[in-house]
Scaffold this active site. Sequence first.
Site, PDB file in Angstrom:
ATOM      1  N   ARG A 119      19.051  31.909  43.071  1.00  0.00           N
ATOM      2  CA  ARG A 119      20.061  32.384  42.122  1.00  0.00           C
ATOM      3  C   ARG A 119      21.245  31.425  42.142  1.00  0.00           C
ATOM      4  O   ARG A 119      21.591  30.862  43.185  1.00  0.00           O
ATOM      5  CB  ARG A 119      20.559  33.780  42.516  1.00  0.00           C
ATOM      6  CG  ARG A 119      19.502  34.852  42.408  1.00  0.00           C
ATOM      7  CD  ARG A 119      19.227  35.209  40.938  1.00  0.00           C
ATOM      8  NE  ARG A 119      18.360  36.373  40.839  1.00  0.00           N
ATOM      9  CZ  ARG A 119      17.037  36.320  40.775  1.00  0.00           C
ATOM     10  NH1 ARG A 119      16.408  35.155  40.844  1.00  0.00           N
ATOM     11  NH2 ARG A 119      16.324  37.432  40.655  1.00  0.00           N
TER      12      ARG A 119
ATOM     13  N   MET B 163      33.757  23.478  41.722  1.00  0.00           N
ATOM     14  CA  MET B 163      34.346  22.438  40.858  1.00  0.00           C
ATOM     15  C   MET B 163      34.501  21.103  41.584  1.00  0.00           C
ATOM     16  O   MET B 163      34.739  21.079  42.796  1.00  0.00           O
ATOM     17  CB  MET B 163      35.681  22.890  40.293  1.00  0.00           C
ATOM     18  CG  MET B 163      35.518  23.688  39.007  1.00  0.00           C
ATOM     19  SD  MET B 163      37.095  24.050  38.247  1.00  0.00           S
ATOM     20  CE  MET B 163      36.561  24.520  36.602  1.00  0.00           C
TER      21      MET B 163
ATOM     22  N   ILE C 219      43.190  20.810  41.854  1.00  0.00           N
ATOM     23  CA  ILE C 219      42.349  21.507  42.832  1.00  0.00           C
ATOM     24  C   ILE C 219      41.340  20.531  43.440  1.00  0.00           C
ATOM     25  O   ILE C 219      40.721  20.823  44.442  1.00  0.00           O
ATOM     26  CB  ILE C 219      41.600  22.712  42.210  1.00  0.00           C
ATOM     27  CG1 ILE C 219      40.583  22.263  41.148  1.00  0.00           C
ATOM     28  CG2 ILE C 219      42.559  23.725  41.641  1.00  0.00           C
ATOM     29  CD1 ILE C 219      39.583  23.343  40.775  1.00  0.00           C
ATOM     30  N   ASP C 220      41.173  19.355  42.805  1.00  0.00           N
ATOM     31  CA  ASP C 220      40.166  18.393  43.279  1.00  0.00           C
ATOM     32  C   ASP C 220      40.618  17.601  44.510  1.00  0.00           C
ATOM     33  O   ASP C 220      39.786  16.982  45.181  1.00  0.00           O
ATOM     34  CB  ASP C 220      39.809  17.397  42.165  1.00  0.00           C
ATOM     35  CG  ASP C 220      39.159  18.072  40.979  1.00  0.00           C
ATOM     36  OD1 ASP C 220      38.585  19.153  41.171  1.00  0.00           O
ATOM     37  OD2 ASP C 220      39.237  17.520  39.868  1.00  0.00           O
TER      38      ASP C 220
ATOM     39  N   ARG D 282      44.962  18.621  27.842  1.00  0.00           N
ATOM     40  CA  ARG D 282      44.423  17.324  28.280  1.00  0.00           C
ATOM     41  C   ARG D 282      44.681  16.298  27.180  1.00  0.00           C
ATOM     42  O   ARG D 282      44.246  16.475  26.042  1.00  0.00           O
ATOM     43  CB  ARG D 282      42.919  17.438  28.537  1.00  0.00           C
ATOM     44  CG  ARG D 282      42.583  18.231  29.789  1.00  0.00           C
ATOM     45  CD  ARG D 282      41.156  17.959  30.224  1.00  0.00           C
ATOM     46  NE  ARG D 282      40.769  18.838  31.315  1.00  0.00           N
ATOM     47  CZ  ARG D 282      41.011  18.596  32.601  1.00  0.00           C
ATOM     48  NH1 ARG D 282      41.664  17.501  32.951  1.00  0.00           N
ATOM     49  NH2 ARG D 282      40.617  19.439  33.532  1.00  0.00           N
TER      50      ARG D 282
ATOM     51  N   ARG E  16      17.167  35.522  49.776  1.00  0.00           N
ATOM     52  CA  ARG E  16      17.068  34.579  48.659  1.00  0.00           C
ATOM     53  C   ARG E  16      17.781  33.277  48.980  1.00  0.00           C
ATOM     54  O   ARG E  16      18.587  33.205  49.900  1.00  0.00           O
ATOM     55  CB  ARG E  16      17.764  35.162  47.425  1.00  0.00           C
ATOM     56  CG  ARG E  16      16.961  36.164  46.672  1.00  0.00           C
ATOM     57  CD  ARG E  16      17.857  36.784  45.620  1.00  0.00           C
ATOM     58  NE  ARG E  16      17.106  37.651  44.734  1.00  0.00           N
ATOM     59  CZ  ARG E  16      17.661  38.573  43.971  1.00  0.00           C
ATOM     60  NH1 ARG E  16      18.976  38.759  44.002  1.00  0.00           N
ATOM     61  NH2 ARG E  16      16.918  39.318  43.178  1.00  0.00           N
TER      62      ARG E  16
ATOM     63  N   GLY F  73      44.587  11.463  35.568  1.00  0.00           N
ATOM     64  CA  GLY F  73      44.794  10.978  34.205  1.00  0.00           C
ATOM     65  C   GLY F  73      46.272  11.043  33.852  1.00  0.00           C
ATOM     66  O   GLY F  73      46.854  10.090  33.308  1.00  0.00           O
TER      67      GLY F  73
ATOM     68  N   GLY G 195      44.295  19.732  33.475  1.00  0.00           N
ATOM     69  CA  GLY G 195      43.842  21.076  33.837  1.00  0.00           C
ATOM     70  C   GLY G 195      44.909  21.762  34.683  1.00  0.00           C
ATOM     71  O   GLY G 195      45.554  21.117  35.497  1.00  0.00           O
TER      72      GLY G 195
ATOM     73  N   HIS H  15      33.895  17.127  39.627  1.00  0.00           N
ATOM     74  CA  HIS H  15      32.960  16.276  38.905  1.00  0.00           C
ATOM     75  C   HIS H  15      32.720  14.947  39.613  1.00  0.00           C
ATOM     76  O   HIS H  15      31.596  14.501  39.757  1.00  0.00           O
ATOM     77  CB  HIS H  15      33.468  15.994  37.491  1.00  0.00           C
ATOM     78  CG  HIS H  15      32.863  16.907  36.483  1.00  0.00           C
ATOM     79  ND1 HIS H  15      31.513  17.004  36.296  1.00  0.00           N
ATOM     80  CD2 HIS H  15      33.427  17.786  35.619  1.00  0.00           C
ATOM     81  CE1 HIS H  15      31.260  17.903  35.370  1.00  0.00           C
ATOM     82  NE2 HIS H  15      32.410  18.397  34.941  1.00  0.00           N
TER      83      HIS H  15
END
Length: 357
Positions: free
Chosen positions: A275, A178, A135-136, A74, A171, A113, A11, A180
């Site tokens: 939301r 991001m 960015i992770d 990827r 609300r 990876g 990515g 995972h």
Amino acid sequence: MKRIGMLTSGGDCQALNAAMRGVVKGLNANLDELEIYGFYDGYKGLIYGNYRLLTSKDFSGILTKGGTILGTSRQPFKYMRVPDENGLDKVAAMKHTYHKLNLDCLVILGGNGTQKTANLLREEGLNIIHLPKTIDNDIYGTDITFGFESALDIATGVIDCIHTTAASHNRVFIVEIMGHKVGWLPLHAGVAGGADIILIPEIPYDIDKVVEAINKRSKDGKGFTILAVAEGAISKEDAQLSKKELKAKKKETKYPSVSYEVAAQIQERTGNEVRVTVPGHMQRGGSPCAYDRVLCTQLGAHAAKLILDEDYGYMVGMINGQTKKVPLGEVAGKLKMVQPDCQLIKEAKIVGICFGD
Ligand code: F6P
């Protein structure tokens, strides 16, 4: 004369161009002759011999440019040893391209990876330098990866914007950030944006605790609540499932992502309007922030020095404010996760942030 290959894989993120520029500037300032082969679309370019001879001019004026001038794709590590649809041995093909061009080394920019394949190529005898991009911020052996701070600015900006509308409408808002497998970005963006609840993969959440935190805010007269939820946030129940069971459950679910499931549960239990905002790939877009530009100039300069010294087989990381060469073989395949008992989480809890545990 040095002949360098370069590719960006996985990515994309901000500052890939800034990092490549750093390497090329570092080499160009110290060499009379330099050839740079830029491979298109990550390892694909190396496998299929899709490249272009670049000059230092190609790397001029790109410090602030987002994305990657080389393109990326990827190419999962687990398929690297699997022949392509035409029976091509990908590893052999990459080695062939490298030797055909008589490269001194390959500079590979990418995440976990990408790093595993970089290490595989090192084991196959190629000279490799890896620069940690994502960015992770989950690459082991470096305190920080480039892209993280730029994405953090964007994710924080999204939470900032949501704050004003959440307050006006009384609300509950969920911002899905991001990440995972790891929660560095939602954790930092959540704290920076003043989120009341932060859910990250490393701390499986109990929906009752989340609801309790929202109800407490309402009782205290605070009409709105903001949750920063990682893409990979997971409930305590789901964390008990096997990989196979979890995959099957995800296939069945009607929710596009975990945030929508959490939203439905909150709405049902509290009666509050909820939301969901998903900034998604926006977080990887645009120009690198000032921090990433400095970081990439430093990482690039250190990588150039290693190449000039013919000292290969390393990732260049940033450890305690110093650029360091880190043996690829020691870090490839490891993930840098958030420790649930780290200082930041402890202090976030002191100021009342709920982690759903
Ligand atoms: O690894 C970076 C990252 O942006 C993750 O945070 C995210 O989960 C993933 O890539 C998204 O991947 P893709 O761009 O393939 O949708």
